[in-house]
Every structure is written in structure tokens, then in C-alpha cells.
Design an enzyme around this catalytic site. Structure first.
Site, short mmCIF file in Angstrom:
data_model
loop_
_atom_site.label_atom_id
_atom_site.label_comp_id
_atom_site.label_asym_id
_atom_site.label_seq_id
_atom_site.Cartn_x
_atom_site.Cartn_y
_atom_site.Cartn_z
N LYS A 1 9.62 28.85 26.74
CA LYS A 1 9.10 27.49 26.86
C LYS A 1 9.30 27.00 28.29
CE LYS A 1 8.88 23.07 24.55
NZ LYS A 1 8.64 22.33 25.78
N ALA B 1 16.35 -5.51 19.90
CA ALA B 1 17.10 -5.95 21.08
C ALA B 1 18.48 -6.46 20.69
CB ALA B 1 16.31 -7.04 21.80
#
Length: 914
Positions: free
Chosen positions: A311, A861
């Protein structure tokens, strides 16, 4: 009708400005293509000239200019001394300032800008030579270009020029955001030429003083990618200053000095190569072909008929040669030719007129290993690392479609085509046909990313398919704990461990890990670390943000850590705690390097693909997939956005990029609101729903009228690049509307938000969600469930967009009121928090115009940066405790994406009967 046409015209103008401002540098594979690019720029700037003006550059009786679609450019000018000419198009000419040091993104730099005479508009497209002895004699580079507009409240440009105060927005290739030109007073006002200051104003694009200046990090031409020396050597365009006022053409083109030198030597296309493709179907060479992608797998195929490749650890790129023009296109079609010029020049030498290759650009080290950090340094910081392109597929050749050939045959033709190329720049991506499992083991020993197995008989098909499979390695090694942070909740445990290793007797900081702890290991770690407390840091040095909230300890504890890779800053990425090591002394812990004796040599590596500085691999313990970097530009990529989980801006961008395929179906083609947290989770945040110039590339807009009829552009986004780009602005939440852009007034989603009192057990919340589901089913509505990323659940029912918002809102209100009446001890429909004790608030107000709800897979958040996660109804029944999915431990739950419980939502066809 007139109003809608005006709105459409405004939208078109804005789109055109954005298109121009984000245009990428053009191909410069050889001198001719660079010269052609300059011709195009000259023509473009000439088209902007107002020919009703009687004289240039003085302007004569010029018409009033417009503040929309104004061009700007910055020309790097090597004359008697090197300087930068900053030019703003206005009233048919270029208002010009000479900036000795060039623009700076640091707001504390006030760069002297001496105003010089106006220049003709056409000069803004010039790159080349002004003959010595003429005014401005020397070399001129188009260092940057784009569009500009005045800032709000500063739209009277003539007044700004007169009064000495210009505030404007730049939308250039390199310069973006808010800038100002301020004329100096005092003794400076007495100079022959007015002295101004060019200043960067505070915004998302500003940079720290210690960061590399933009003039150094991006020193070359924004149009041709050439250096000032290459432009001087080529001399392909000449500007005669003496002809500027004559009305005649002031410039001419001549043959580049490099044209002959750079032209590839004549080669003969091998006859056997042409025979191989003779029977293939003819086609026009495609402009860009979406790449074939691999599915994740645990083990490589063991049967025959597969090609196994290492890869590649670099940037996937499509190389497209059409005559003398070469383009290097990213996996999303972005033109990065100027960033990999050496590779493009080698592609240009291929002995064919038309060819499209698929491959990967990497940096190969002298010892035969590769390092993604080196590649990033080359791309982003201008490091002088040689780039190599490994071509592993052939998509088009000489007007023939090769994509339907079996892969093995495509690679045979490709191999013949690449005979005799410079292997330092261009190589065939080789493979083996047996022993995939053995190759994977060796890849992991070498600390490579893994391998890709491809079906030998497979055609080239864009998108993911089972014909390509990828198997990845993760890395493990021991680290010494030099400190820790406290958890955000009040448990007796740790938030994150600060890791290090020894080098020459000094403890080197290696990053942190904030995941992998259990309730038991939290307690054990805290107790042991408290017993090792010390007053000062044991590390040799630390980045500033690493000290925040740290408690220092004697460097005696050794822990085992799994991680994805090393970053360019030599820190571990996506690290997870595995356990305490009792069998190794802290002083013995070093950074583990690969055994290069197991790998390919520089003389001819079979496929250079791995990060050489990663830790020890473990096939048996690897996760399904480490996260690839998002192809977006970030400032301060290692800025920590959440202290408790230690996620960085880069990690957030990579997460958005990885989940885009699953997240986009629920947010694309809808207005969205963004929760921006510039200082990170748990700090002050704000909503943004309107488009402005600070948004990243790819963000679109949809015009929406408010209740008073005022039309404003709302944010909408449709691409993975746009989603990943939100990380640059610290976007920690994405909230879509319940309706699409094409039918804003008719919602196609019903959303019920179950918000429980914190004292309630999770099983009670899950039972409430199941009750909502049953009640909706009785009304003929199938529904889907997800966590909110907090303590509650969202139940979402897709519906046909047949009814207006007020009708849908009233239906939703009646639905929850009925539940409250049936069980008032359990449910509440009023927002009063004081009345929620022991109850679940049934929030139906997401179902009104302008309201939003957090998107599936969106982060939240809040400290820890949990994720709003789609669930199946079956798994919800089995959950005894509230599940927690975080961005920081994405590699641990990424497997879930293979079985997306919301994948059928788009196919559900059901009506809301009112």
C-alpha cells in the site's frame, strides 16, 4: 420575477469570483505550456480593461469602477532589487504599490508599500522579462492573483484612496482574507511617492510570527509554478515599458529558451504496444476519471487470481498527458501539477500523445523506505525531497479506453509503456501474484501501511468495489509516561498520558494518548502516577500546548501504546493506551525503527510505501483502517481542539474526510449551521449560518428570505473537501435543516429530540425512544434513531416534502403532547428545566422553519468531542448504558461504517397524513 433574476445574477457573480479566486496553478511540464499559461492570463486581464477609457494608464475620463469582480495581482519583480508589486484593479487600471518585503500573514508586520504610478490592466497578466534599460527592467513573476472586494463599511473606494485608508478582502491563490492599506502621515507624507502600510488584519487566515513567511513557503508563480530564475532563463514573454502609453501592444512572445532543451527526445511507440490496444474501443480522452477505491478487509484473499501490492504511502494522483500538456490530478480532481513539477516533466517524456495513468506520488528515502512526513514537508514546506510517481494502472492510451481490459493485462501494457523512464521520478507499481498473507506480514514488519489486493481479471470501475481490498497495519511500542492531565469528569482517573522515549539519555516528547482506559485502569494509573509526582517536566523540550494542565511525574512508568503513525512533528497520531508494561525499564525505551534489511533497496525497490519512522507493527491487533490525511490546507494542524481527548485540527479534518461518505447524504443540498469553536471544545463557540469570504473552498450558498423578506446567503455544502475544510475554522458541529434547498418550505424530515434528566438511567431513555418508534409506526411512519452526542437520543422519520413547516410543526406538537398526557410522570413538553426532574423532555421544536438538529456522525462541541452516532433499533435494545463514540477513538469504532443503520433512509418512501 425581477427580484429572482437579480438574486440569480448576484449568485452567479459570486460564484464566478470564487471560481477565479481559487484557481490552481497551471501545468508547467515544459516551457511551451508555461508560456501558453501566460498568454491566457494576458488575455484575461486584457478582457477586464475598459476600452472606453481614452488613455492608459492615466485613465482620462474614466467611468466609475465597480466594487464587484475586481481583479488583483501581486508580481514578484527582480529589478534593481527584488520586491513585490501589489496591484488592485480599479476604474480600468491597476492601482499599484511597491512592497519591498512582500505581503505577510502576521498581523504584527506593517509592510512599507510605496505607491507608484497606475499600470495598464493588461500588465496584471504579465509574467516574463522587461528589457534592461527600460523602466522596471528585470524579471517579473505572477506571484499571486485573484479577486478583491472592499470590506463592509469601506465600500467607497475613491474616498479610501483619497483619504489614505483602504480595507478590503482578497480571494487569491495565496493571499486571502482581510487586509488594509493605510497611508502614512508625518514626515512620510512629504515623500515624492506616497508611503502606505500593507497590513494583514485578524481573521482565520492570519499566521504566527514564528511561522514560515508566505513569500518563502510559496515562492513560485501562482500561474506557471516557475521560480524567478526559470522565468528569467525561459524569456518567453517580453514587456516593452516604452510602448505602454502608445496604445499598441506592449508585449510580445518569443520561443522559450528552454523549449528546445526541455522538449522530450523523439521516441518511437513500441509496435507491440500499439498492437495490444488496437482492438479496444475508441474514446475521447476523459478529463478526469473518478478513481477506483478499495474496501477494507481483515486478511488478503488466499485464492489464485489476485495481484498483491504494497500500500503506497503518499498522495494518490492521476497523471494525464495530452500532447505537450500534462496534468497531475488528485483523487478529487484538483490540479496539483505545479506541486509535482518534476514528476509532470517525466510524464511529458512518455512516447505517446495521449495517456492517463493512476498511481501515487511518494518520497523514497536513500535506504529504500518512504516517509509520508517527508512528502508533506515537500508539498507544504518546500523541502527539497525527490518525488517519485508509482504508476499502478492504465486508464486511457492513444484514444483507446483501456479500463475494460483485465487488470493484469493493463499492467502488462503499462510496463511496456514505462520502459526506459527515469526511475527516480517514474516507476511501475509492481505486484506479486501469490502469498498475500506473507506480504502483509512483511509489510507490517517494515512498518508499512499495509497492502492492497486487486482482482487480476477486474475492470477499472470508479468508486469502491470488492475487486480491490486493502489490509492495513497499525503500530505498537512502549513509551515512558512523563506526565498526565486530569479527566474532565470527576472520576478518579486520568485525562491523557504524556508520552516519551529516550534518545542519548534524554526523554523526548512523543505526544499523548487519551483513549483506551477502563474504569479499573483509570484508578490504577492515577494512583501510581500520584506516587511519582514531581515539580518540573522530565522532557527535554515540549511544544507550548503540551504543558497545559499537565501534572509531571518521574519518568519511571512504561506503557504499551498502539498508534496509526508518526506525524511530521515526530508525535504519535491516533494513539490508544493498551496497558502498563512491567517487564521493561524506562531507560530502555527508545523510538523503534524499521529493519530496513527486510525491505527493498534503493537500486530498485519493488514498491516504496511505508513510513520509516513509525513504531512496531502488530497485525493481530491492528484496527480496520488508519485514517488518511484530508487533502485540505490547514494552518496550525497540530493545534489541540480538546484537552481531554487531545484531538488536533488535523485529526478533526481527517475525521470529517473519513466519514464524509456517510455524513453527506444527511447534510448535502440543505442549509446548514456551523458551530465554530476557535479555541476548541469547552471554550466559547458561536453559530454561523451565512456565507462569508472566510469559508473554505467548496462551500456553496442558497438564498433564503427571512420573515421580513430580507434575502441572505445561507451555507450549504456537498463535497468531502468542503466538509473536511471546516476543520480549518474549528467547526465542531454541523446542523442541517429538515428541508432541502429545492423545497425549503416543505420539510422532508421529522425530528424528535429526547432530552432526559441526568439522573435517569439510560435504559429509560432507550425505552422512551422505542415508544416514539411504535407510535410513529401506528401512523405509518418508519423511523431511525441516533445518539445526540450528549445524554439523549434523536428519532428521525423521513417523509415526502408535501406539507409546509407550520403544518409539520403542529403535527409534531400534537404527537408529543399525546405522549405527555398518556404518561405525565415520565414525559414533559415544556422547556422549563426546573420541571424536568426525573422526566424526559420531548423537544418537537426542531420541526419549524430555520431550526436545525445535529447531523449524524457530527462531533459535538463539548469536552471529549463525542459523536452523534446512528444506531440500529436492535442494538439500542441491548444497550444497558449510554454509548460513547468520540472522534479521538474513531479507529476503534470505524468498523461500524460497514453496517450503516441509516443507509436505507433515502429509499424510505412514506407520506405524512395530516
Amino acid at each position: 420575477m425581477a427580484g429572482s433574476k437579480e438574486a440569480a445574477a448576484k449568485k452567479s457573480t459570486k460564484a464566478e469570483q470564487k471560481k477565479t479566486a481559487t484557481k490552481k496553478p497551471k501545468a508547467s511540464a515544459n516551457g511551451d505550456s508555461a508560456a501558453n499559461a501566460v498568454d491566457e492570463q494576458l488575455a484575461r486581464y486584457r478582457s477586464m480593461r475598459d476600452f472606453n477609457i481614452t488613455e492608459e494608464p492615466s485613465g482620462g475620463d474614466e467611468k466609475k469602477g465597480t466594487s464587484k469582480g475586481l481583479p488583483f495581482c501581486v508580481q514578484k519583480h527582480a529589478a534593481s532589487h527584488l520586491h513585490y508589486d501589489f496591484r488592485l484593479g480599479w476604474n480600468g487600471v491597476l492601482k499599484s504599490w511597491a512592497v519591498a518585503k512582500g505581503p505577510s500573514y502576521f498581523t504584527g508586520d506593517k509592510r512599507l508599500a510605496v505607491q507608484v504610478e497606475d499600470h495598464p490592466m493588461e500588465y496584471g497578466g504579465f509574467e516574463g522579462i522587461i528589457p534592461h534599460g527600460q523602466y522596471g527592467g528585470g524579471t517579473v513573476m505572477l506571484w499571486d492573483q485573484g479577486m478583491w472586494e472592499p470590506q463592509a463599511g469601506h465600500t467607497d473606494i475613491d474616498a479610501g484612496l483619497r483619504d489614505g485608508s483602504l480595507k478590503f478582502l482578497l480571494h487569491g491563490t495565496k493571499l486571502k482574507g482581510k487586509w488594509a492599506l493605510i497611508r502614512m502621515g508625518g514626515k512620510w507624507a512629504k515623500e515624492k511617492k506616497p508611503n502606505w502600510l500593507l497590513i494583514k488584519e485578524h481573521d482565520e487566515f492570519e499566521r504566527r510570527q514564528d511561522e514560515e513567511p508566505i513569500t518563502e513557503s510559496e515562492a513560485d508563480s501562482a500561474v506557471t509554478g516557475r521560480s524567478i530564475e526559470e522565468i528569467a532563463r525561459n524569456e518567453d514573454h517580453v514587456w516593452n515599458s516604452k510602448d505602454t502609453r502608445s496604445g499598441s501592444k506592449a508585449w510580445f512572445r518569443k520561443e522559450s529558451r528552454d523549449a528546445k532543451a526541455e522538449a522530450p527526445a523523439a521516441k518511437t511507440v513500441p509496435a507491440k504496444l500499439l498492437e495490444r490496444i488496437d482492438e479496444l474501443p475508441e474514446e475521447q480522452q476523459p478529463g478526469f476519471i473518478p478513481p477506483q477505491l478499495a474496501l477494507m478487509a481483515e486478511t488478503p484473499p488466499s485464492e489464485d487470481g489476485w495481484l498483491h501490492e504494497l500500500k503506497l504511502d503518499g498522495y494518490r494522483m492521476q497523471a494525464r498527458k495530452d500532447g505537450t500538456k500534462v496534468q497531475m490530478l488528485t483523487r478529487t480532481g484538483l490540479d496539483w501539477t505545479a506541486r509535482v513539477k518534476s514528476v509532470a516533466s517525466e510524464i511529458a517524456k512518455l512516447a505517446v500523445e495521449k495517456v492517463t495513468l493512476d498511481g501515487e506520488v511518494v518520497v523514497v528515502a536513500p535506504n529504500g523506505t518512504t516517509n509520508f512526513a517527508d512528502l508533506q514537508a515537500s508539498m507544504q514546506q518546500g523541502a527539497k525531497n525527490a518525488l517519485t510517481y508509482f504508476a499502478f494502472d492504465l486508464l486511457h492510451l492513444e484514444g483507446k479506453n483501456t479500463r475494460n481490459l483485465p487488470l493484469k493485462q493493463r499492467k502488462e501494457v503499462l510496463g511496456a509503456l514505462l520502459q526506459g523512464v527515469d526511475e527516480d521520478r517514474l516507476r511501475l507499481g509492481e505486484h506479486i501474484e501469490t502469498g498475500g498473507a506473507a506480504l502483509l506480514r512483511e509489510a507490517c514488519k517494515l512498518q508499512a501501511e499495509g497492502i492492497v489486493s486487486k482482482r487480476a481479471s477486474g475492470k477499472y470501475v470508479s468508486g469502491r468495489s470488492g475487486d480491490w481490498l486493502k489490509m492495513k497495519c497499525l503500530h505498537e511500542q512502549e513509551f515512558v509516561v512523563g506526565g498526565y492531565t486530569l479527566p474532565t469528569n470527576k472520576i478518579h482517573g486520568v485525562g491523557a498520558l504524556l508520552l516519551g522515549y529516550y534518545l542519548d539519555g534524554k526523554l523526548i516528547y512523543a505526544g499523548r494518548t487519551g483513549t483506551g482506559f477502563t474504569q479499573k485502569t483509570h484508578r490504577i494509573l492515577r494512583d501510581r502516577l500520584e506516587s511519582l509526582a514531581r515539580d518540573s517536566s522530565p522532557f527535554e523540550s515540549l511544544p507550548g500546548d503540551a504543558r497545559k494542565g499537565a501534572r509531571w511525574v518521574k519518568p519511571e512508568m512504561v506503557v504499551q501504546v498502539r498508534f496509526a503513525t508518526w506525524t511530521a512533528d515526530h508525535l504519535v497520531r491516533q494513539a490508544a493506551f493498551l496497558g502498563i508494561r512491567e517487564d521493561k525499564a524506562a531507560k530502555e525505551v527508545t523510538r523503534e525503527e524499521p529493519d530496513v534489511s527486510l525491505g527493498p533497496r534503493r537500486s530498485r525497490p519493488k514498491a516504496a510505501t511505508h513510513r520509516s519512522d513509525a513504531g512496531e507493527s502488530s497485525v493481530s491487533r491492528r484496527s480496520n483502517e488508519s485514517i488518511e490525511h484530508a487533502p485540505v490546507r490547514l494552518t496550525h494542524p497540530q493545534k489541540v481542539l480538546d484537552d481531554s481527548s487531545a484531538i488536533t485540527k488535523q485529526m478533526l479534518a481527517d475525521y470529517y474526510w473519513a466519514v464524509a461518505e456517510w455524513m453527506l447524504p444527511h447534510i448535502a443540498d440543505r442549509p446548514v449551521s456551523l458551530v465554530r469553536c476557535p479555541e476548541g471544545a469547552g471554550k466559547p463557540c458561536f453559530f454561523q449560518k451565512h456565507v462569508n469570504s472566510m469559508l473554505p473552498k467548496g462551500i456553496g450558498s442558497v438564498d433564503i428570505a427571512d420573515k421580513n423578506g430580507k434575502v441572505e446567503p445561507y451555507i450549504t455544502l456537498n463535497s468531502a473537501e468542503a466538509l473536511a475544510g471546516l476543520a480549518q475554522m474549528g467547526v465542531l458541529e454541523v446542523h442541517p435543516w429538515g428541508s432541502r434547498n429545492e423545497h425549503l418550505e416543505q420539510p422532508d424530515r421529522l425530528v424528535f429530540d429526547l432530552d432526559p434528566d441526568e439522573e435517569l438511567k439510560w435504559i429509560e431513555v432507550a425505552e422512551a425512544a422505542s415508544e416514539v418508534r411504535v407510535r410513529l409506526k401506528k401512523l405509518g411512519l418508519e423511523s431511525f434513531v441516533k445518539t445526540t452526542g450528549g445524554k439523549g437520543l434523536h428519532i428521525v422519520a423521513p417523509v415526502k416534502a408535501d406539507h409546509a413547516w407550520p403544518e409539520v410543526k403542529e403535527f409534531s406538537r400534537q404527537f408529543v403532547v399525546a405522549m405527555e398526557k398518556a404518561d405525565p410522570q415520565r414525559y414533559l413538553t415544556k422547556m422549563t428545566k426546573a420541571a424536568r426532574k426525573g422526566k424526559i423532555y420531548l423537544d418537537y421544536l426542531r420541526n419549524e422553519r430555520g431550526a436545525t438538529s445535529v447531523a449524524p456522525y457530527s462531533p459535538r462541541a463539548r469536552e471529549g468531542v463525542a459523536v452523534s452516532m446512528p444506531l440500529s433499533w436492535a442494538e439500542l435494545k441491548k444497550m444497558n448504558e449510554r454509548p460513547l463514540f468520540q472522534v479521538a477513538n474513531f479507529s476503534e469504532w470505524r468498523e461500524r461504517l460497514k453496517k450503516d443503520p441509516w443507509k436505507d433512509m433515502e429509499t424510505v418512501n412514506q407520506k405524512l397524513n395530516l
